[in-house]
Motif scaffolding. Sequence first.
Motif, PDB file in Angstrom:
ATOM      1  N   PHE A   1       0.817  -1.217   0.000  1.00  0.00           N
ATOM      2  CA  PHE A   1       0.000   0.000   0.000  1.00  0.00           C
ATOM      3  C   PHE A   1       0.850   1.266   0.000  1.00  0.00           C
ATOM      4  CE2 PHE A   1       0.631  -1.797   4.226  1.00  0.00           C
ATOM      5  CZ  PHE A   1       1.270  -0.754   4.878  1.00  0.00           C
ATOM      6  N   CYS A   2       2.158   1.128   0.250  1.00  0.00           N
ATOM      7  CA  CYS A   2       2.947   2.310   0.624  1.00  0.00           C
ATOM      8  C   CYS A   2       3.775   2.889  -0.522  1.00  0.00           C
ATOM      9  CB  CYS A   2       3.856   1.954   1.801  1.00  0.00           C
ATOM     10  SG  CYS A   2       4.820   3.367   2.393  1.00  0.00           S
ATOM     11  N   TYR A   3       3.692   4.190  -0.629  1.00  0.00           N
ATOM     12  CA  TYR A   3       4.439   4.955  -1.639  1.00  0.00           C
ATOM     13  C   TYR A   3       5.944   4.740  -1.499  1.00  0.00           C
ATOM     14  CZ  TYR A   3       5.008   9.278  -4.487  1.00  0.00           C
ATOM     15  OH  TYR A   3       5.279  10.196  -5.448  1.00  0.00           O
ATOM     16  N   TYR A   4       6.387   4.533  -0.263  1.00  0.00           N
ATOM     17  CA  TYR A   4       7.822   4.515   0.025  1.00  0.00           C
ATOM     18  C   TYR A   4       8.406   3.105   0.043  1.00  0.00           C
ATOM     19  CZ  TYR A   4       6.550   9.282   1.023  1.00  0.00           C
ATOM     20  OH  TYR A   4       6.070  10.565   0.889  1.00  0.00           O
ATOM     21  N   ARG A   5       7.644   2.096  -0.450  1.00  0.00           N
ATOM     22  CA  ARG A   5       8.179   0.727  -0.489  1.00  0.00           C
ATOM     23  C   ARG A   5       9.465   0.727  -1.317  1.00  0.00           C
ATOM     24  NH1 ARG A   5       6.073  -2.718  -4.724  1.00  0.00           N
ATOM     25  NH2 ARG A   5       5.584  -4.304  -3.168  1.00  0.00           N
TER      26      ARG A   5
ATOM     27  N   ASP B   1      10.284   3.356  -7.686  1.00  0.00           N
ATOM     28  CA  ASP B   1      11.224   4.404  -8.118  1.00  0.00           C
ATOM     29  C   ASP B   1      10.494   5.696  -8.462  1.00  0.00           C
ATOM     30  OD1 ASP B   1      10.096   3.593 -10.479  1.00  0.00           O
ATOM     31  OD2 ASP B   1      11.859   2.472 -11.159  1.00  0.00           O
ATOM     32  N   LYS B   2       9.172   5.709  -8.212  1.00  0.00           N
ATOM     33  CA  LYS B   2       8.412   6.936  -8.512  1.00  0.00           C
ATOM     34  C   LYS B   2       8.335   7.887  -7.315  1.00  0.00           C
ATOM     35  CE  LYS B   2       5.518   5.406 -12.261  1.00  0.00           C
ATOM     36  NZ  LYS B   2       4.261   4.734 -12.572  1.00  0.00           N
ATOM     37  N   CYS B   3       8.822   7.451  -6.168  1.00  0.00           N
ATOM     38  CA  CYS B   3       8.633   8.328  -4.998  1.00  0.00           C
ATOM     39  C   CYS B   3       9.921   9.082  -4.659  1.00  0.00           C
ATOM     40  CB  CYS B   3       8.139   7.526  -3.805  1.00  0.00           C
ATOM     41  SG  CYS B   3       9.417   6.643  -2.938  1.00  0.00           S
ATOM     42  N   PRO B   4       9.776  10.252  -4.069  1.00  0.00           N
ATOM     43  CA  PRO B   4      10.958  11.037  -3.707  1.00  0.00           C
ATOM     44  C   PRO B   4      11.671  10.425  -2.506  1.00  0.00           C
ATOM     45  CG  PRO B   4       8.934  12.105  -2.959  1.00  0.00           C
ATOM     46  CD  PRO B   4       8.512  10.869  -3.653  1.00  0.00           C
ATOM     47  N   ARG B   5      12.981  10.258  -2.622  1.00  0.00           N
ATOM     48  CA  ARG B   5      13.733   9.715  -1.471  1.00  0.00           C
ATOM     49  C   ARG B   5      14.595  10.817  -0.893  1.00  0.00           C
ATOM     50  NH1 ARG B   5      11.619   4.591  -0.584  1.00  0.00           N
ATOM     51  NH2 ARG B   5      11.276   3.688  -2.624  1.00  0.00           N
ATOM     52  N   TYR B   6      14.578  10.919   0.404  1.00  0.00           N
ATOM     53  CA  TYR B   6      15.504  11.826   1.070  1.00  0.00           C
ATOM     54  C   TYR B   6      15.789  11.321   2.474  1.00  0.00           C
ATOM     55  CZ  TYR B   6      11.321  13.602   3.466  1.00  0.00           C
ATOM     56  OH  TYR B   6      10.177  13.697   4.211  1.00  0.00           O
ATOM     57  N   ARG B   7      16.869  11.781   3.017  1.00  0.00           N
ATOM     58  CA  ARG B   7      17.182  11.492   4.425  1.00  0.00           C
ATOM     59  C   ARG B   7      17.681  12.810   5.007  1.00  0.00           C
ATOM     60  NH1 ARG B   7      21.156   7.880   3.652  1.00  0.00           N
ATOM     61  NH2 ARG B   7      19.736   6.110   3.570  1.00  0.00           N
TER      62      ARG B   7
ATOM     63  N   GLY C   1      10.996   5.471   7.257  1.00  0.00           N
ATOM     64  CA  GLY C   1      10.910   4.136   6.691  1.00  0.00           C
ATOM     65  C   GLY C   1      11.899   3.257   7.449  1.00  0.00           C
ATOM     66  N   GLU C   2      11.856   1.952   7.225  1.00  0.00           N
ATOM     67  CA  GLU C   2      12.860   1.107   7.880  1.00  0.00           C
ATOM     68  C   GLU C   2      14.150   1.274   7.077  1.00  0.00           C
ATOM     69  OE1 GLU C   2      11.604  -2.821   9.032  1.00  0.00           O
ATOM     70  OE2 GLU C   2       9.844  -2.042  10.087  1.00  0.00           O
ATOM     71  N   ASP C   3      14.815   2.367   7.359  1.00  0.00           N
ATOM     72  CA  ASP C   3      15.972   2.827   6.603  1.00  0.00           C
ATOM     73  C   ASP C   3      17.252   2.192   7.162  1.00  0.00           C
ATOM     74  OD1 ASP C   3      18.045   4.235   5.480  1.00  0.00           O
ATOM     75  OD2 ASP C   3      17.340   6.225   6.112  1.00  0.00           O
ATOM     76  N   PRO C   4      17.975   1.424   6.339  1.00  0.00           N
ATOM     77  CA  PRO C   4      19.202   0.768   6.820  1.00  0.00           C
ATOM     78  C   PRO C   4      20.184   1.731   7.496  1.00  0.00           C
ATOM     79  CG  PRO C   4      18.663   0.029   4.615  1.00  0.00           C
ATOM     80  CD  PRO C   4      17.669   1.089   4.957  1.00  0.00           C
ATOM     81  N   TYR C   5      20.196   2.975   7.074  1.00  0.00           N
ATOM     82  CA  TYR C   5      21.090   3.957   7.703  1.00  0.00           C
ATOM     83  C   TYR C   5      20.812   4.007   9.215  1.00  0.00           C
ATOM     84  CZ  TYR C   5      23.115   8.549   8.799  1.00  0.00           C
ATOM     85  OH  TYR C   5      23.841   9.571   9.346  1.00  0.00           O
TER      86      TYR C   5
END
Length: 356
Positions: free
Chosen positions: A76-80, A84-90, A116-120
Amino acid sequence: MDIKATTKTSAILEKALRAKELTKNEILHLFRTNNTMDLYSIFSTAQLIRENSFGNTVFPCGFVYLSTYCRNFCTFCYYRKSNDKCPRYRKTPEEVLKYAKQLEKSGVHLIDLTLGEDPYYTMNFNRLIDLVKTIKNETGLPIMVSPGVVSKDMLHELVKAGMDWYALYQETHNRELFAKLRIGQSFEARITAKQQAKEEGALIEEGILIGIGETDRDRVDSIIAMKEIGAQQTREMGFQPQPGTPMEDWLSPPLLDEMKYIALMRITNQDKLIPASYDCDGTKGLQLRLMAGANVVTSLIPPDSGLKGVAHAELNVDAGLRTVNSIEPYIKKIGLTYASRKRYVEYIDDYKKMLP
Ligand code: SAM
Ligand code: MD0
Ligand code: SF4
């Protein structure tokens, strides 16, 4: 005009007003009725119960989506991960602190640090712990963290650093449906993390998605499960289709379903916090959700921050319409006002006193 619900609905609502626990079938009956008088009575009762528990006040809460990177594939999530269509930032810690201070100044009662469950962060938890510590020290505000599933040790450290709330939404309590939505993730691990957070002294926010293939019974099961786990804040999010995801062609559920769900959460969880998210459909949806019995306004975002929402990535962020001040007239129009920060802190302190 004499507005009268059907006999069965009136009897159930009167039982709720006497603070008696409703059975599954009674909740299901309230959820299924489409009689106009019944609906009117359900919403009026939910408002009355909110007033009894909280007066006519609501709590505004700030939202910082600090990293949109994620290792998971929730359908369901845009950030899955694979979208590659969603904006990524940290955002850097300095940026996050700046937004938190802006939010503090704007008058929010809580800062929700979501990622998100961000590996960083998942590979080096100290980064998140340090961030929570800094934000707590610099703003003095209650803090919610929404980091996904984390270990008991991590929860322990987060609480020590100043996390008041751990937010983790099960989405559904139907295991088969969960497996289709949160692909490759463990249903139990998601429940266990909430239980552990509670043991560590955090308050928990639990929630479900509406409109993702669940039945009426699933919805009622979730009301009961959210109560059983002891969540002090429970929410529903109406599903919003996201480009680039497997569910992009699905429809959003009717707003009435969300409103009914909010009213039923209020009727069955009378003294708990229930959000109306700005993220779902802006001020219109916000007012209707509050009129259904919600009492927390979530997803307020500092303008010009470039920060994203979750259900609606861009909705009115840069227009500066997602702020405490700009939504105040809409809240007043429906007879509500903001509670003081002091009151908010008193509520959460009271909840903490009731922890095991
Ligand atoms: N990554 C963490 C996690 O999943 O627990 C924290 C992120 S949290 C903001 C994500 C929540 O937003 C989900 O649990 C879901 O309830 C909600 N959400 C995500 N996508 C959505 C969508 N398309 N429509 C409505 N709600 C959505
Ligand atoms: C909200 N977009 O309140 C946020 C988000 C995460 N803890 C909350 C779903 O609507
Ligand atoms: Fe990642 Fe959370 Fe989105 Fe799932 S809901 S893909 S865990 S950000």
